[in-house]
Design a protein around this motif. Structure first.
Motif, mmCIF file in Angstrom:
data_model
loop_
_atom_site.group_PDB
_atom_site.id
_atom_site.type_symbol
_atom_site.label_atom_id
_atom_site.label_comp_id
_atom_site.label_asym_id
_atom_site.label_seq_id
_atom_site.Cartn_x
_atom_site.Cartn_y
_atom_site.Cartn_z
ATOM 1 N N GLY A 164 0.808 -1.208 0.000
ATOM 2 C CA GLY A 164 0.000 0.000 0.000
ATOM 3 C C GLY A 164 0.841 1.258 0.000
ATOM 4 N N VAL A 165 1.871 1.293 0.837
ATOM 5 C CA VAL A 165 2.762 2.461 0.866
ATOM 6 C C VAL A 165 3.463 2.631 -0.469
ATOM 7 C CG1 VAL A 165 4.794 3.468 1.954
ATOM 8 C CG2 VAL A 165 3.083 2.314 3.354
ATOM 9 N N ALA A 166 3.905 1.521 -1.055
ATOM 10 C CA ALA A 166 4.623 1.599 -2.326
ATOM 11 C C ALA A 166 3.756 2.158 -3.441
ATOM 12 C CB ALA A 166 5.141 0.217 -2.711
ATOM 13 N N LEU A 167 2.451 1.928 -3.391
ATOM 14 C CA LEU A 167 1.548 2.359 -4.468
ATOM 15 C C LEU A 167 1.013 3.765 -4.276
ATOM 16 C CD1 LEU A 167 -0.523 -0.901 -5.068
ATOM 17 C CD2 LEU A 167 1.281 0.046 -6.511
ATOM 18 N N GLY A 207 6.990 3.901 -3.714
ATOM 19 C CA GLY A 207 7.747 2.680 -3.983
ATOM 20 C C GLY A 207 8.827 2.899 -5.021
ATOM 21 N N ALA A 208 8.489 3.624 -6.102
ATOM 22 C CA ALA A 208 9.488 3.919 -7.128
ATOM 23 C C ALA A 208 10.596 4.807 -6.579
ATOM 24 C CB ALA A 208 8.824 4.588 -8.330
ATOM 25 N N ALA A 209 10.226 5.755 -5.728
ATOM 26 C CA ALA A 209 11.235 6.631 -5.127
ATOM 27 C C ALA A 209 12.193 5.837 -4.249
ATOM 28 C CB ALA A 209 10.553 7.730 -4.315
ATOM 29 N N ALA A 210 11.654 4.906 -3.447
ATOM 30 C CA ALA A 210 12.519 4.087 -2.588
ATOM 31 C C ALA A 210 13.426 3.190 -3.421
ATOM 32 C CB ALA A 210 11.658 3.250 -1.645
ATOM 33 N N LEU A 211 12.880 2.593 -4.473
ATOM 34 C CA LEU A 211 13.685 1.730 -5.344
ATOM 35 C C LEU A 211 14.824 2.509 -5.985
ATOM 36 C CD1 LEU A 211 14.105 -0.980 -6.827
ATOM 37 C CD2 LEU A 211 12.515 -0.146 -8.574
#
Length: 453
Positions: A68-71, A341-345
């Motif tokens: 959920g956080v990633a999206l 999620g994309a930012a963390a990746l």
């Protein structure tokens, strides 16, 4: 598509709340766990009959919270709160992987034994999990400035204090623990509802990032998959004294904003046409990797705009048809570039991956941006579709009679030679086997451009 991401994120949080509340029915199937004084996590202790069921439920709840956080699409200022919520989900999953060895508070014989490392690890994960949940509630409540969020945060803090007081008193810890878990589950549902009904901003998509320098006949530089404008620095310096050099970032790469649409051959050819000088001036196009397809399509669609083509390490077109799943995923990817999620990746893997593949640092920190890995993945998914469009274009549109130079590095796999023969150009091979000629052999590219006249 961004609205759908909010719906998916909200669904994930509701799933996390439901799975995390499996203890409500489980406490009636595990009578050995004291409902008034025992931890909820004792239901998943190794010596309990339904340990595997509750461990799987907790692990899935934590993973659903992470998903959920990633999206969730990024909103300025909310990063710390979502990071704390992601830590909560991760710690829930860790606690499920490291269950209690026995019911600590419900079984007096278990509490009397010297605690093994696994029990200490589980209790530490539980304490950090609670701290992360409270931090997420407080940080997001402060950002949202919502009275409901603050009330729920205050109740959760009170329940946490009651857990500590009950442990000190030796009774009632189970009731306080259950109250706290209930509040966290209700708060996750509240977050989901907020994502569904809130009026979230729509991301604007602007023009690409373009850099022009030098004076003279125009040269347009376009990089391969994942390349940014600064990868052409050495080539641009070599040409700036005799040419007007134009370089840019495709959507989602470098400093260009992401595009709402997936990449396509015709869109990239139109982008080159928009960046090329106005007729009757013509432009020399220098392309690398998959961008060679864009340059060739541009030349076939706009023959009066092209003075010459310099194709550096051209990619080999794939003759297989693009699968429907790749097309569907490609339509979803642009919106994913704006998620947490994309930012963390990107922050975790982007700089290291760029340094390994390009052999140089990232001076502008563009590979720490979440839009970049998603844009790279989108271009990779679009390769087969672009190759199919290029094959059809070759049948319909002839290549104008302009000089074509194909520069190749590494061992000859036949691709560069076949392309040079098909386009009626000349093949120039690097004297030593290297990749990324624009980075390691920029003089070779400069000489090829100047040789076109």
């Amino acid at each position: 598509m961004e609205r759908r991401l909010y719906v998916l994120a909200a669904t994930a949080f509701i799933v996390a709340a439901v799975l995390g509340s499996a203890w409500i029915t489980g406490q009636f199937t595990t009578p050995a766990v004291d409902r008034a004084n025992g931890y909820v996590s004792e239901l998943a202790a190794r010596d309990q009959p339904w340990t595997h069921l509750f461990r799987v439920s907790d692990a899935l709840a934590g993973l659903a919270c992470l998903l959920g956080v990633a999206l969730v699409p990024r909103v300025a200022g909310e990063g710390p709160g979502w990071a704390a919520l992601a830590a909560y989900g991760l710690l829930v999953a860790v606690g499920a992987a490291l269950p209690l060895d026995c019911a600590v508070l419900s079984n007096p014989g278990c509490g009397a034994a010297w605690p093994p490392p696994s029990r200490l690890a589980h209790l530490a994960a539980g304490a950090l999990c609670t701290a992360s949940a409270l931090a997420a509630m407080a940080l997001l409540a402060a950002r949202w400035r919502a009275r409901t969020a603050w009330v729920m945060t205050a109740l959760a803090v009170t329940a946490t204090a009651l857990v500590g007081a009950s442990l000190a008193a030796g009774r009632g810890a189970g009731l306080a623990d259950r109250a706290l878990l209930t509040l966290v589950a209700v708060w996750l549902v509240y977050v989901a509802l907020r994502l569904l009904v809130a009026d979230w901003p729509v991301t604007a998509h602007g023009p690409p990032h373009v850099v022009e320098e030098g004076d003279g006949p125009a040269v347009l530089l376009t990089g391969g998959q994942g390349c940014a404008w600064f990868h052409w620095d050495a080539v641009a310096r070599g040409l700036a004294g005799a040419r007007r050099v134009i370089r840019f970032d495709r959507p989602g790469l470098g400093l260009s904003p992401r595009s709402p649409a997936p990449p396509s051959l015709y869109a990239e050819a139109a982008r080159l046409a928009a960046l090329a000088p106005a007729h009757p001036e013509r432009v020399t196009v220098v392309a690398q990797g998959v961008a060679c397809w864009h340059a060739e399509a541009f030349a076939r669609l706009h023959p009066l705009c092209v003075a010459a083509l310099v194709l550096v390490e051209p990619a080999c077109p794939d003759r297989r048809q693009p699968p429907a799943a790749a097309r569907a995923l490609g339509r979803c990817l642009p919106a994913l570039g704006a998620t947490w999620g994309a930012a963390a990746l990107a922050r975790l893997t982007g700089p290291a991956a760029h340094r390994r593949l390009a052999g140089m640092p990232d001076p502008y920190d563009v590979y720490r941006m979440g839009k970049v890995p998603v844009a790279v993945a989108g271009e990779w998914l679009a390769r087969r579709g672009m190759a199919a469009d290029l094959r059809r274009l070759r049948e319909d549109k002839p290549l104008p009679e302009v000089p074509v130079t194909v520069l190749a590095a590494g061992r000859d796999d036949g691709c560069a030679g076949r392309l040079a023969a098909e386009l009626g150009g000349r093949l120039v091979r690097a004297p030593h086997a290297r990749r990324r000629l624009q980075l390691r052999d920029p003089r070779m590219i400069v000489d090829a451009v100047l040789a076109t006249g």
